[in-house]
Scaffold this active site. Structure first.
Site, mmCIF file in Angstrom:
data_model
loop_
_atom_site.group_PDB
_atom_site.id
_atom_site.type_symbol
_atom_site.label_atom_id
_atom_site.label_comp_id
_atom_site.label_asym_id
_atom_site.label_seq_id
_atom_site.Cartn_x
_atom_site.Cartn_y
_atom_site.Cartn_z
ATOM 1 N N SER A 172 0.850 -1.219 0.108
ATOM 2 C CA SER A 172 0.293 0.196 -0.034
ATOM 3 C C SER A 172 1.003 1.260 0.096
ATOM 4 C CB SER A 172 -0.816 0.023 1.231
ATOM 5 O OG SER A 172 -0.429 0.579 2.529
ATOM 6 N N LYS A 173 0.257 2.381 -0.044
ATOM 7 C CA LYS A 173 1.129 3.424 -0.372
ATOM 8 C C LYS A 173 1.795 3.771 1.023
ATOM 9 C CE LYS A 173 -1.754 7.346 0.441
ATOM 10 N NZ LYS A 173 -2.959 7.487 0.031
ATOM 11 N N ARG A 174 1.165 3.518 2.225
ATOM 12 C CA ARG A 174 2.140 3.627 3.237
ATOM 13 C C ARG A 174 3.310 2.628 3.279
ATOM 14 N NH1 ARG A 174 -2.988 3.989 3.533
ATOM 15 N NH2 ARG A 174 -2.877 2.456 4.077
#
Ligand code: GLU
Length: 455
Positions: free
Chosen positions: A227-229
């Site tokens: 995920s982008k995190r």
């Protein structure tokens, strides 16, 4: 030139996710492998999320990875405009055809696609063909990666929302038809949309492209997709961390694709030559930061010294390690010495800090190791005596003097090396010791040896 036409069709979100970058890359590789055309199409129908800044991040990321597009923003092309937000007239024309053939209808303010009814005989004429009831008919997709996939659309679906905006499935298919896309290469998360897309292609009487759904990228550990995190998920992060784009691109090629001989470090030309659908894995790919870092290190060490210096200088300036007007020869010498041992440009400043200042981090582990030897002070005095006498202070003579003194003391000369290295750099590893000492110079080496002796 072949007639292969592939596209990367991102929706700009403000960041360039590693999964998107890998999709762009696989399309680009396939276009370059086949001599086809690589199109960049911006799926910007979601007005709020689409800003100039979001577009900039995307285009910059593409350029950074060296993924040049043959048609699209900035370069134009015969199928433009390449922004969906500028293609409303085309969508209206296609919608009209579905309304005319009875395959679209209005309900509750939205426009729906009807799964059964007439279809056009070809997408560029107006002949319609009665088709038998197609509802509950399984759609068969011969996916170039996944193999045969069957899926049944059970319900009519919305193609224009109440606010008049077209839905992704509709514009995606219309543009693939209009742009003559022959191969749709995209993330596996879109496999479940493909039956809707096939229904739409068929209603328009358009030939189906080849679909190739590529595996997802899973996070380093655990079941979820990246995920982008997650660390390492965004391409812009690699740029900021001074990774080499060639290394990142090489790594991305391996995320879901395997050359036959399991090679890892490969030139882009050889990847282009061997890239094809059979080499794409069905199973998900797992992100592996260590593999990426070690590829990056390998690429870094291979750079011509001149390029290495050119990249390193601003990084060291910015870190405050090296002044803008510092001695060029000294800097060159240090970098030539360090390039074969440096792991990354990101950590280069700490790696070379002791060459430029007397205040640098001391590695606590290395210090402990030195102190473990009960005779370390005594050894240090011996080394100081040797260093005092070395003349000229060159790698060769330092080496020879240490060897001679060690033989007289009845020990191996390298028994002193960790101590000397620690005294002059505070580290347990680094570039080759003799040239390191020569580069630091006699005065500096002696003052640091004396400094340690006072501790
Ligand atoms: N805009 C879609 C996405 O970013 C494109 C999907 C496709 O390639 O068809 O996921």
């Amino acid at each position: 030139m072949s007639n292969v036409r592939v596209r990367f069709a991102p929706s700009p979100t403000g960041f360039f996710h590693i999964g998107s970058a890998r999709t762009a890359l696989f399309n680009w590789l396939y276009a370059r492998h086949t001599g086809g055309t690589f199109i960049l199409r911006i799926e910007d129908t979601d007005r709020q999320r689409n800003t100039d800044e979001a577009l900039r991040v995307l285009l910059e990321g593409m350029r950074w990875l060296g993924l040049n597009w043959d048609e699209g923003p900035e370069v134009g092309g015969v199928c433009g405009p390449y922004f969906q937000s500028e293609r409303s007239a085309i969508y209206q024309r296609y919608l009209q055809r579905l309304l005319d053939s009875g395959r679209a209808y209005e309900k509750d303010g939205a426009i729906w696609f009807r799964l059964e009814g007439e279809r056009y005989t070809a997408y560029d004429d107006f002949k319609k063909q009665e088709v038998e009831k197609v509802r509950n008919r399984p759609v068969v997709i011969e996916d170039a990666v996944r193999g045969r996939v069957e899926r049944t659309e059970e319900q009519d679906f919305v193609i224009f929302r109440q606010n008049g905006e077209p839905v992704f499935h509709f514009v995606n298919v219309v543009d693939d038809i209009e742009m003559g896309i022959t191969h749709v290469i995209r993330g596996e998360d879109h496999l479940s949309n493909t039956s809707k897309h096939v229904e739409l292609f068929e209603a328009f009487g358009a030939p189906l492209p080849v679909f190739a759904h590529i595996p997802l990228i899973l996070k380093e550990s655990g079941p979820g997709k990246m995920s982008k995190r997650d660390k390492g998920a965004l391409i812009e992060e690699y740029e900021q961390r001074h990774f080499l784009p060639e290394a990142v691109r090489n790594y991305l090629c391996l995320l879901g694709w395997n050359p036959k001989d399991d090679q890892e470090k490969m030139t882009i030309d050889s990847i282009i030559e061997s890239f094809d659908f059979p080499g794409i894995n069905k199973g998900n790919a797992r992100f592996d930061e260590r593999k990426l870092s070690s590829l990056n290190t390998a690429y870094l060490r291979e750079l011509p010294l001149e390029s290495f210096c050119w990249l390193a200088r601003p990084i060291l300036n910015q870190a405050g390690i090296v002044a803008e007007d510092s001695n060029e020869d000294y800097l060159q010498k240090v970098l030539a010495l360090c390039q074969p041992k440096a792991r990354s440009l990101e950590t280069l400043a700490e790696f070379v800090a002791y060459f430029f200042s007397d205040t640098y981090e001391v590695d606590a582990k290395a210090e402990k190791k030195i102190h473990r030897d009960a005779n370390w002070q005594e050894s240090l005095q011996q080394v100081i005596a040797v260093m005092h006498a070395v003349e000229p202070f060159s790698a060769e003579t330092i080496g020879a003097s240490l060897e001679k003194a060690a033989a007289e003391a009845g020990i191996q000369p390298f028994a002193w090396f960790p101590l000397i290295r620690f005294a002059v750099s505070g580290q347990s590893g680094g570039p080759d010791l003799m040239p390191l000492l020569e580069t630091l110079g006699k005065e500096c080496v002696l003052s640091r040896l004396h400094g340690l002796a006072k501790c």
